[in-house]
Design a protein around this motif. Structure first.
Motif, PDB file in Angstrom:
ATOM      1  N   THR A  27     -53.484 -20.318 -79.476  1.00  0.00           N
ATOM      2  CA  THR A  27     -54.570 -19.796 -78.399  1.00  0.00           C
ATOM      3  C   THR A  27     -55.384 -21.216 -78.144  1.00  0.00           C
ATOM      4  OG1 THR A  27     -55.949 -19.018 -80.288  1.00  0.00           O
ATOM      5  CG2 THR A  27     -54.960 -17.462 -78.901  1.00  0.00           C
ATOM      6  N   GLY A  70     -64.067 -32.843 -82.291  1.00  0.00           N
ATOM      7  CA  GLY A  70     -64.942 -33.113 -81.128  1.00  0.00           C
ATOM      8  C   GLY A  70     -65.601 -34.726 -81.176  1.00  0.00           C
ATOM      9  N   ALA A 128     -61.665 -21.055 -86.246  1.00  0.00           N
ATOM     10  CA  ALA A 128     -62.971 -21.687 -87.328  1.00  0.00           C
ATOM     11  C   ALA A 128     -63.342 -22.851 -86.748  1.00  0.00           C
ATOM     12  CB  ALA A 128     -62.254 -21.831 -88.778  1.00  0.00           C
ATOM     13  N   MET A 168     -56.765 -17.061 -87.664  1.00  0.00           N
ATOM     14  CA  MET A 168     -57.987 -17.304 -87.673  1.00  0.00           C
ATOM     15  C   MET A 168     -58.391 -18.400 -86.535  1.00  0.00           C
ATOM     16  SD  MET A 168     -58.442 -19.459 -91.147  1.00  0.00           S
ATOM     17  CE  MET A 168     -60.010 -19.887 -91.338  1.00  0.00           C
ATOM     18  N   VAL A 193     -71.508 -24.925 -79.983  1.00  0.00           N
ATOM     19  CA  VAL A 193     -70.394 -25.282 -80.472  1.00  0.00           C
ATOM     20  C   VAL A 193     -69.388 -25.841 -79.294  1.00  0.00           C
ATOM     21  CG1 VAL A 193     -68.227 -24.505 -81.408  1.00  0.00           C
ATOM     22  CG2 VAL A 193     -70.472 -23.589 -82.230  1.00  0.00           C
ATOM     23  N   LYS A 216     -59.465 -34.366 -78.010  1.00  0.00           N
ATOM     24  CA  LYS A 216     -60.068 -33.496 -76.811  1.00  0.00           C
ATOM     25  C   LYS A 216     -60.924 -34.563 -75.926  1.00  0.00           C
ATOM     26  CE  LYS A 216     -61.399 -29.694 -79.837  1.00  0.00           C
ATOM     27  NZ  LYS A 216     -60.575 -30.066 -80.816  1.00  0.00           N
TER      28      LYS A 216
END
Ligand code: AMP
Length: 599
Positions: free
Chosen positions: A312, A109, A337, A335, A415, A447
């Motif tokens: 995902t 990010g 994270a 996972m 987040v 992103k």
């Protein structure tokens, strides 16, 4: 009936005593979600009580949820940036954390075009390691015999930089792969990789990929699972095979390593692994020479039981190509994270990607949730403070934005992920990852948000001014049908002097100008990782965006409120746009990127 007390677990029969302990740990954590969360908050606040940040909120030593929630504000990166900047500049006083900041983790990010810097402390590495140690015990419940072979994982490190004060800044996985926890991990038959550490720890992405692929081919019969962290990484690896198989086969045939691999550590370690094997070279050639890539994963690695990749969120776009390459092998997401904090794991990893839910482990940090719906949204118009809900109090079916407080010193930090509660394991909620807020385009780790895209279009359109031309409308599309995927920007132009419009070359330069304006994660992916292809501009006929609006209105959009979507993916819209394209243009070269960052 006799029950083996050591290896039985409510999650299922554990494969080993060690697995049983890990599964029991998951049970303990998820059964006592609320009390563990209270403890974690209390520990964080006690540990960081003397920090400048906690002192500022006047908690007066309180470590309970009520006081914490009433006094400490919910923040985003921009709020913490001045504190983080001071740490980067060398202020060693306890600003956010009482423990020394060991390094900065650079997230994918971005803020003002650069990766966000997340200060971290040494103890966090153990917490991350703990979460990793839970993954195989869960997988072993569903896939037996994983100790009988190896995992082919394409893992990479990225360039690191130093802050003005000498602290290292690097992505969390680079930090992990370079840590003793990873490099000197105990020999565990369930966790043997085909890639030697030396091949992972090479910052040159070509050499690293080449040598990892070569090892994967050499050990092809032993490979039981194939993976990368994100789906885009595995797709990139297979594409690499499709381009480089001849040279790889030659190396295997002759036993001589490609001279382009110059990293001395890789050369030494490959000299122990690479031996002339004409049969294997013939096998690889036979699989690749016809250029047919359907089922290539199962053809080359016939014993693969599943693909271990995150598919995902934004990575769902790669499910079809991975199905194609692997003949529909299960794709497991193990996972969830981030650089800020590792959150949790998938307790039923063999479910379909669309059904994946992650269970946040309550020992990893203190988690709060902003209900993400119009009734009680943080951005409601009356400016009332958001009502944050605790992990143990979430409701089934509702969506929430994740807010974390960590041992490293983030307090009530947003987040940016939106999650939906899909169920519970014991008292711990399980979450479907819905999306990351404000992300318009994402091919790999990049992103890109709406503002960044707008700025890039503005920068590029400056080149058009000399030709009395303006961009009147635009939209975008993340095209993952090409490998690597790339950004496609649709432009409708107003050429005021049709005899003197911008040339093909100028429009190509516009592509590059857009890329140069995008954030550093995008540019790094283009330049260092080659995980994103050249940006494409498709110029569409005049009137196309009006047609787009007509289409939206015909489907029920309100004329008054209609806004041009800045990113599209719906097939009929794509078809409309593509049928109106008058010219296409690509970046003629790579954008500017250097490993050093601005601090
Ligand atoms: P970074 O800060 O670069 O480590 O990126 C972390 C972000 O990646 C998370 O906040 C999520 O948005 C995304 N992410 C991580 N794990 C998953 C996952 N299993 N599924 C979907 N998105 C994920």
């Amino acid at each position: 009936m006799t029950v083996d007390l050591v290896t039985s677990s409510p999650l299922g029969p554990a494969a080993t005593d060690q697995d049983a302990k890990a599964l029991q740990f998951i049970e303990d954590m998820t059964k006592n979600c609320d009390s563990i969360q209270k403890n974690v908050l209390s520990e964080i606040l006690t540990q960081n009580a003397k920090t400048e940040y906690i002192q500022k909120w006047n908690l007066k030593g309180a470590t309970d949820q009520k006081t914490f929630k009433s006094k400490v504000p919910v923040v985003s990166y921009e709020d913490l940036q001045p504190y983080i900047q001071r740490i980067a500049d060398g202020d060693r006083s306890p600003i956010l954390s009482s423990h020394p900041i060991s390094e900065f983790l650079t997230s994918s990010g971005t803020s003002a075009g650069e990766r966000k810097l997340m200060p971290t402390i040494a103890a966090e590495m153990d917490r991350r390691q703990k979460l990793y140690s839970l993954l195989m015990p869960v997988m072993n419940l569903y896939v037996p015999g994983l100790d009988k072979g190896k995992g082919l994982y394409f893992l990479f490190i990225k360039a690191e930089t130093k802050t003005p004060s000498g602290l290292v800044a690097r992505p969390v996985l680079t930090s992990y792969y370079k840590s003793p926890q990873f490099k000197t991990r105990p020999n565990d038959p369930y966790n043997i990789y085909t890639s030697p550490n030396e091949t992972i720890l090479c910052v040159d992405s070509f050499q690293s990929m080449y040598s990892q692929m070569l090892c994967g081919l050499i050990y092809h019969q032993q490979v039981l699972r194939c993976g990368a962290v994100f789906a885009s990484g595995l797709v990139r690896a297979i594409k690499f095979l499709t381009i480089n198989w001849k040279q790889l086969a030659l190396d295997i045939e002759t036993g001589f390593l490609n001279p382009k691999i110059t990293d001395p550590d890789i050369r030494v370690c490959m000299s122990k692994i690479l031996k002339p094997d004409p049969d294997l070279a013939r096998f690889v050639t036979a699989q690749c020479c016809e250029g047919k890539w359907e089922g290539i994963i199962t053809r080359i690695w016939p014993n693969t039981k599943y693909l271990d990749v995150i598919v995902t969120g934004a990575m769902a776009q790669y499910i079809p190509i991975l199905d194609f390459y692997s003949g529909n092998l299960p794709q497991t997401c193990t996972m969830y994270a981030s650089s800020e904090c590792y959150f949790g794991l998938n307790l039923t990893p063999m479910v379909k990607p669309s059904e994946v839910s992650y269970t946040i482990m309550p020992n990893m940090g203190y988690f709060e949730f902003i209900p993400h719906d119009s009734v009680n949204s943080v951005s409601n118009s009356d400016d009332s403070p958001p009502q944050l809900i605790d992990l143990a109090d979430l409701e089934l079916g509702r969506e929430y934005e994740l807010v974390i407080s960590t041992y490293s010193g983030l307090c009530r930090y947003r987040v940016g992920d939106i999650l939906r509660v899909t169920g519970f394991h014991n008292s711990a909620p399980q979450f479907k990852f819905i999306r990351r807020k404000n992300v318009l385009l994402s091919i790999d780790a990049d992103k890109t948000d709406e503002t960044e895209l707008q700025n890039a279009v503005e920068k590029a359109s400056e080149l058009l001014k000399a030709f009395n031309t303006a961009v009147v409308e635009y939209t975008s599309y993340g095209d993952t049908k090409t490998i690597p995927g790339h950004y496609v920007i649709y432009w409708e132009l107003l050429v005021k002097d049709p005899g003197y419009g911008p040339s093909q070359e100028v429009l190509d330069q516009c592509c590059l100008a857009m890329e140069d304006s995008l954030n550093s994660v995008y540019r790094q992916s283009r330049v260092a990782d080659n995980s994103i292809g050249p940006l494409e501009i498709r110029v569409v006929k005049n009137g196309t965006f009006e047609e787009l609006m007509d289409y939206a209105i015909s489907r029920g959009a309100s004329i008054n409120q209609y806004k041009v979507p800045r990113c599209v993916s719906f097939t009929p819209i794509m078809e409309l746009l593509d049928s109106r394209v008058v010219s296409t243009h690509f970046s003629p070269s790579a954008p500017h990127w250097v490993p050093e960052r601005r601090f």
